[in-house]
Design a protein around this motif. Structure first.
Motif, PDB file in Angstrom:
ATOM      1  N   ARG A   1      15.650  32.818 -26.403  1.00  0.00           N
ATOM      2  CA  ARG A   1      15.810  33.074 -27.836  1.00  0.00           C
ATOM      3  C   ARG A   1      16.886  34.128 -28.063  1.00  0.00           C
ATOM      4  N   TYR A   2      17.526  33.990 -29.211  1.00  0.00           N
ATOM      5  CA  TYR A   2      18.618  34.877 -29.609  1.00  0.00           C
ATOM      6  C   TYR A   2      18.336  35.420 -30.997  1.00  0.00           C
ATOM      7  N   PHE A   3      18.600  36.702 -31.161  1.00  0.00           N
ATOM      8  CA  PHE A   3      18.509  37.351 -32.466  1.00  0.00           C
ATOM      9  C   PHE A   3      19.900  37.846 -32.827  1.00  0.00           C
ATOM     10  N   ASP A   4      20.429  37.380 -33.947  1.00  0.00           N
ATOM     11  CA  ASP A   4      21.781  37.736 -34.393  1.00  0.00           C
ATOM     12  C   ASP A   4      22.807  37.552 -33.273  1.00  0.00           C
TER      13      ASP A   4
ATOM     14  N   ALA B   1      17.627  37.663 -26.237  1.00  0.00           N
ATOM     15  CA  ALA B   1      16.484  38.578 -26.195  1.00  0.00           C
ATOM     16  C   ALA B   1      16.094  38.876 -24.745  1.00  0.00           C
TER      17      ALA B   1
ATOM     18  N   SER C   1      20.600  33.907 -37.986  1.00  0.00           N
ATOM     19  CA  SER C   1      19.951  35.143 -37.536  1.00  0.00           C
ATOM     20  C   SER C   1      19.017  34.927 -36.346  1.00  0.00           C
ATOM     21  N   TYR C   2      18.565  33.698 -36.156  1.00  0.00           N
ATOM     22  CA  TYR C   2      17.631  33.407 -35.053  1.00  0.00           C
ATOM     23  C   TYR C   2      17.959  32.032 -34.484  1.00  0.00           C
TER      24      TYR C   2
ATOM     25  N   TRP D   1      16.187  27.267 -35.535  1.00  0.00           N
ATOM     26  CA  TRP D   1      17.187  28.149 -36.110  1.00  0.00           C
ATOM     27  C   TRP D   1      16.711  28.689 -37.447  1.00  0.00           C
TER      28      TRP D   1
ATOM     29  N   ASP E   1      16.524  29.594 -30.988  1.00  0.00           N
ATOM     30  CA  ASP E   1      15.847  29.467 -29.703  1.00  0.00           C
ATOM     31  C   ASP E   1      15.955  28.050 -29.186  1.00  0.00           C
TER      32      ASP E   1
END
Length: 151
Positions: free
Chosen positions: A141-144, A148, A67-68, A91, A70
């Motif tokens: 960073r990445y969400f799902d 971002a 889900s996360y 993560w 970075d």
């Protein structure tokens, strides 16, 4: 050969691309930045050749599970035609209805080939919680699985 800002800019961009390729399961994009003699040393210490590594790359990131994600604490050293790109990924994985967080430090070794940098080795090391770098050094960073804004 003296270090040029252009080398650092290229290597920073390659590091972000490496991460983005993973999160998006972009095998073709990732294949383009790997040296023909590429090898990966995973968190267990096992070595994986280029072909096996790319097969895993196709499904390595699942936004339903992760889900996360970075990338932080980036450090780049250029030693002539060799570069060390070091950073940490954080993560959060969904497991049995709970969120489990962790960090992995990596060192990617790049070789200058003509006017390009190609990754010849990636090594992953789990990070003990006491050694977690803080959030101040987050690069992206990445969400799902989605990058971002501002990353």
């Amino acid at each position: 050969m003296p270090l040029h800002n252009q080398d650092l800019a290229q290597l920073r961009a390659l590091n972000r691309r490496f991460i983005h390729n993973f999160v998006t399961n972009d095998v073709a994009g990732h294949d383009a930045i790997l040296h023909p003699e590429f090898i990966e040393i995973g968190t267990s210490g096992a070595c994986q050749n280029r072909a096996s590594y790319l097969r895993e790359w196709a499904t390595g990131f699942d936004p339903e599970v992760i889900s996360y994600w970075d990338m932080r604490d980036e450090h780049i050293s250029v030693l002539g035609d060799l570069a060390l790109v070091r950073a940490v990924t954080k993560w959060v994985r969904r497991a049995d209805g709970a969120a489990v967080a962790g960090m992995t430090r990596y060192t990617d070794v790049y070789l200058r080939t003509g006017d390009r940098w190609l990754c010849v080795q990636a090594q992953l090391t789990p990070v003990a919680e006491r050694n977690y770098p803080d959030d101040s050094g987050i690069v992206c960073r990445y969400f799902d699985g989605i990058l971002a804004e501002g990353s």
